[in-house]
Design a protein around this motif. Structure first.
Motif, short mmCIF file in Angstrom:
data_model
loop_
_atom_site.label_atom_id
_atom_site.label_comp_id
_atom_site.label_asym_id
_atom_site.label_seq_id
_atom_site.Cartn_x
_atom_site.Cartn_y
_atom_site.Cartn_z
N ALA A 183 0.86 -1.20 0.00
CA ALA A 183 0.00 0.00 0.00
C ALA A 183 0.89 1.24 0.00
CB ALA A 183 -0.92 -0.01 1.22
N LEU A 184 1.91 1.22 0.85
CA LEU A 184 2.82 2.39 0.93
C LEU A 184 3.69 2.49 -0.32
CD1 LEU A 184 3.92 2.71 4.65
CD2 LEU A 184 2.19 3.97 3.37
N LYS A 185 4.08 1.33 -0.87
CA LYS A 185 4.92 1.37 -2.08
C LYS A 185 4.14 2.01 -3.25
CE LYS A 185 8.05 -2.36 -0.96
NZ LYS A 185 8.43 -3.75 -1.11
N TYR A 186 2.86 1.64 -3.39
CA TYR A 186 2.07 2.27 -4.46
C TYR A 186 1.78 3.74 -4.14
CZ TYR A 186 1.29 -2.10 -6.99
OH TYR A 186 1.47 -3.25 -7.74
N ALA A 187 1.57 4.05 -2.85
CA ALA A 187 1.36 5.46 -2.48
C ALA A 187 2.61 6.28 -2.78
CB ALA A 187 0.97 5.56 -1.01
N PHE A 221 -7.70 -2.55 -4.35
CA PHE A 221 -6.39 -2.01 -4.00
C PHE A 221 -5.93 -2.59 -2.65
CE2 PHE A 221 -8.18 1.91 -6.26
CZ PHE A 221 -7.71 1.45 -7.49
N PRO A 222 -4.59 -2.60 -2.42
CA PRO A 222 -4.12 -3.04 -1.11
C PRO A 222 -4.67 -2.11 -0.02
CG PRO A 222 -2.27 -2.31 -2.51
CD PRO A 222 -3.50 -2.26 -3.35
N ALA A 228 -3.40 6.49 2.18
CA ALA A 228 -2.02 7.02 2.15
C ALA A 228 -1.83 7.94 0.95
CB ALA A 228 -1.03 5.86 2.10
N ALA A 229 -2.31 7.51 -0.23
CA ALA A 229 -2.10 8.30 -1.44
C ALA A 229 -2.86 9.63 -1.36
CB ALA A 229 -2.55 7.51 -2.66
N SER A 230 -4.12 9.56 -0.90
CA SER A 230 -4.91 10.80 -0.87
C SER A 230 -4.35 11.78 0.17
CB SER A 230 -6.39 10.50 -0.61
OG SER A 230 -6.54 9.79 0.58
N THR A 231 -3.84 11.26 1.28
CA THR A 231 -3.25 12.15 2.29
C THR A 231 -2.06 12.90 1.71
OG1 THR A 231 -3.97 10.66 4.03
CG2 THR A 231 -2.27 12.23 4.63
N LEU A 239 -6.59 17.99 -4.16
CA LEU A 239 -7.83 17.36 -3.69
C LEU A 239 -7.87 15.89 -4.11
CD1 LEU A 239 -10.49 20.11 -4.49
CD2 LEU A 239 -9.32 19.67 -2.33
N TYR A 240 -8.60 15.11 -3.34
CA TYR A 240 -8.81 13.71 -3.67
C TYR A 240 -10.24 13.57 -4.18
CZ TYR A 240 -10.01 8.80 -2.71
OH TYR A 240 -10.48 7.52 -2.80
N ILE A 241 -10.39 13.11 -5.42
CA ILE A 241 -11.73 12.89 -5.98
C ILE A 241 -12.00 11.38 -5.92
CG2 ILE A 241 -13.20 13.08 -8.01
CD1 ILE A 241 -11.43 15.45 -8.92
#
Ligand SMILES: Cc1ncc(COP(=O)(O)O)c(C=O)c1O
Length: 245
Positions: A183-187, A221-222, A228-231, A239-241
């Protein structure tokens, strides 16, 4: 009822050729009910692909509400009406406290188009981060952020303001379930794009993502990736849509 052959002929004559048909032998569907579609030959199909009918086809309560409202009034939002405010109140009561304002639209494409417009207005930028294989709609603005479209047949490729991360697919992706904290690697792929934008003196506008990648292959997704990505995006003023269509 027209014969299947006749419909095919009339379609060639009257409907634009870019509107493609599915399947080698196209289906002639005449009716839908719940999770089923029915062919002109009476055959019943379990519907796993039709565009989003969230409560099934021809749900009796939805039909009754549509009919009742259409008999009474069908107009736009420039007049005062109790439905729009009471519905918004009921809906927001079911959502997390921060989601407390509504805009009502007619389709998923229109919703995402509006969200992109708001993000661009808010950030003064159009730099958008997307996920490979994602689909967000059929308007010009949503095709521009849909790799499924712009990287697909007839697509014109990615616009220069759109940046893709690899599909966070724990099964076939760049990082797989036994590769540690994927999850963090993709983020981090999102972070890398944010770093490039920063170096280029560009503000990120939005990260748009489906909750589950639909057209991309029903990819879950993991756990923790979207948070993590949106943060990361929000921390740099973007913004996160959430495309939950
Ligand atoms: C994830 C996603 N976003 C947006 C859309 C577009 O929605 P609509 O077809 O209602 O415009 C779809 C439609 O399939 C979708 O699956």
């Amino acid at each position: 009822m027209l014969s299947t052959e006749n419909i095919k002929k009339l379609r060639c004559q009257y409907i634009g050729p870019s509107l493609s048909l599915s399947y080698h032998e196209p289906l002639h569907i005449v009716k839908g009910k719940g999770q089923y579609l029915y062919g002109s030959d009476g055959r019943q199909y379990l519907d796993a692909v039709n565009n989003i009918s969230h409560v099934g086809h021809c749900h009796p309560r939805v039909l009754a509400a549509l009919e009742e409202q259409n008999r009474l009034l069908n107009t736009n939002t420039r007049y005062l009406h109790d439905n729009i405010v009471t519905y918004a109140e009921e809906l927001t009561n079911k959502l997390p406290a921060k989601l407390d304002v509504c805009y009502f639209t007619n389709s998923g494409s229109e919703s995402n188009d509006l969200a992109l417009c708001m993000a661009r207005n808010y950030t003064g930028s159009n730099q958008t981060i997307v996920i490979a294989g994602a689909y967000h709609g059929h308007t010009k603005a949503t095709i521009e952020v849909s790799p499924y479209k712009f990287d697909g047949p007839g697509g014109a490729g990615s616009p220069d303001f759109v940046h893709q991360i690899p599909m966070p697919d724990p099964y076939r992706g760049k990082y797989r379930s036994n590769d540690g904290d994927i999850a963090l690697k993709y983020a981090d792929c999102v972070q890398q794009i944010l770093d490039v934008l920063h170096d280029d003196n560009k503000q990120v506008s939005a990260f748009i993502a489906e909750a589950i990648l639909g057209c991309g292959g029903q990819i879950f997704f993991p756990e923790g990736f979207l948070a993590a990505a949106s943060t990361k995006v929000q921390q740099t003023g973007g913004l996160y849509i959430a495309d939950e269509v």
